[in-house]
Design an enzyme around this catalytic site. Sequence first.
Site, PDB file in Angstrom:
ATOM      1  CD  GLN A  97      -7.340   0.292  -5.288  1.00 34.53           C
ATOM      2  OE1 GLN A  97      -8.118  -0.082  -4.409  1.00 34.53           O
ATOM      3  NE2 GLN A  97      -6.558  -0.554  -5.936  1.00 34.53           N
ATOM      4  CD  GLU A 134      -3.006  -1.173   0.289  1.00 28.00           C
ATOM      5  OE1 GLU A 134      -3.023  -0.265  -0.571  1.00 28.00           O
ATOM      6  OE2 GLU A 134      -3.866  -2.064   0.341  1.00 28.00           O
TER       7      GLU A 134
END
Length: 737
Positions: free
Chosen positions: A249, A219
């Site tokens: 994202q 991430e």
Amino acid sequence: MEYLNKLNNEQREAAMHTEGPLLILAGAGSGKTSTMTHRIAYMIKEKGVDPYNMLAVTFTNKAAGEMRERVENLVGEGINMWILTFHSACLRILRAHADILGYGKDFAVYDPTDQKTLIKNICKELNIDSKKFNPAYFLGIISKCKEQRISPEDYLKVNGDDLKSKMAYQVYDGYQKTLKKNNAMDFDDLLLNAVKLFEKDEATLLKYQRRFRYIMVDEYQDTNQIQYAFIKMLAEAHNNICVVGDDDQCIYQWRGADIRNILEFEKDFKDAKVIKLEQNYRSTSNILDVAHSVISHNKGRKQKKLWTDQEAGNKLIYRRAEDEKDEAYFVASEINRMKGPSRKYSDFAILYRTNAQSRNFEEALSRRGIPYRVLGGLRYYDRKEIKDMMCYLRLVQNQADDLALTRIINEPKRGIGSKTIEKMTALAKVRNESLFATMMDKEVTSSFSSKASANLDEFTELISSYSAEKDNLRVSDMYDGLLVKSGYLKALEEQNTLEAESRIENLMEFKSVIYDYEEEDPNISLSEFMERIALLAEVDNHDADENAVVLMTMHSAKGLEFPFVFMPGMEDGLFPGWRAFDREDGLEEERRLCYVGITRARERLWLTGAERRTLYGKTDYTRESQFLRELDKRLIEGDGIYEKKTRDKAEGAFIDGASSDTPFKPFDQLKYARQQTKKNVAAGAAGGSASFDAGDRISHPKFGEGDVISCDGKIVEVKFADGIKKMALGFAPLKKL
């Protein structure tokens, strides 16, 4: 190497690329976790890398636990490898070397509760009124400063020497000094001090650089400045860093995530290899194409496009409802229609932009007997701020409600301690009366400290005044008055945090609930309103494991997937939110959030909006979301999306596109609602304190027009069409005609 056969070509290439910097751009549903775990297994089994020399960091304990479990399934249990969150990794390093920074190695880690207590103590020492400045206000400033590596002194230089900045500086400075004195760190310190340690002591940095020859970060788009610095320093020796993420994202910039970290990876790490995972294993191709048609409008992104070998699937369905109730009715009806023997209620998800939107869907689902559960938050009527204000109204209605009283006596803080309440409760029991009745006794309250006594008298006076006038006031007038005069709204505003802002949104939305009932029955009494809410609030309070429709915000939905997804509120000002129009990167983040929402759907997707929406107690006609206008119209069925025709100046022809010479700025409904609430209370108080003479013609929002019979300066007697009413000046919202 048979275990690698489960991967596609790009995943396999990423798993087998072990030397040098590597950026894996992993789109939604593209199997990034599988790629990461197989890469670790490949390095251990095929390249002979010692797990001791590997570091994998992610953001949550759950993600770290799942990654370790999947790696051990591939290579065997008990590997000596750090697979940790950022905070856990930094804590482990600091435990061994904290003395270099002047801390003992057994330093404490303060959680949010400890932090608030510490801030309260510092405020007390500095004679700062915690009623005016909530600890959360200062903690928000301190956390942001640490994230950007701004010291207390630097904060003062940047923000000037106005009273508020000086106060924040004093609290920040005192907070840091007390932490050090107490041999303690907060969560932000764990990251910041790990970086400071590496900067201060080269030997310690070299030790961990030698150990961690291979570094992986999950991430990566969500990393902030401090996390970036920590990783970059560790990776500089060997340059074997692999980061996995998706710039499309990055939806947490509001809490510090810096999208530049992933966009500029190749600048920071020369000769970096970039591998794109674009094959999606989750959604149909129509859903992916819809998602791409939106996200491709972002300028600050890496070029990529998800694809799948699945069938095209159904087109997206768009519905523009008349209002938010019609929107919720449509969604509930569609779930009823789609639900069959082979489908579970938990296959359906309603993803909204703000928590305040959930209320109408909860009510629509309840009416149809459809089970639901709210994830990432509480059911609307279970939220703390809603329960608190309902308890204020309950106590106005019934002063014998000890349960309601004990909940709100210190909401907001009034300096009425638990010992005071315990003594009062014991005395009320002996006297066989309600706790409120005991508090009304001046002889009893005068036995406490002057501060506690004054606060108790102020509280009981507020409740008694509204209780005496409850038959003469609309429920909305009482709600506004209690919200403002209790100090509840002010206390939240002073926190100046995202959580407090969300609570204010819910409180303003509760006005919409009240207005709905008053529209149905203009003369609805407080008791009737409370009865209806109580019955509604108890419906379908489901267990989290039940088979139920899922309601949640799009932020909470990241990482999840559902066969059937509804995205309501597709209107400018709501989604994208009005704040997004202040700056381009704000609009781009909202667009990424839209992309995240769309890519949660596996089979079917519905987007809905309303022509007019009552939000926070105000009804407005809406403009369809900018994101709707960006969709590929060939992939949509249902209602049409309005496209304004504009004349091309050069060609003299009409072209599609909703453009304007004046930039569109949506109306800030929340700000308006807060201002209007305070204005209503001020106007009511001003009107109620006016002087009236016999014969004056007046108007009242609940009883209409009437004639003043008498007024003695405290009580005004008015003859209305349905009879004579006596009302207290200062509360009755009367207007002289």
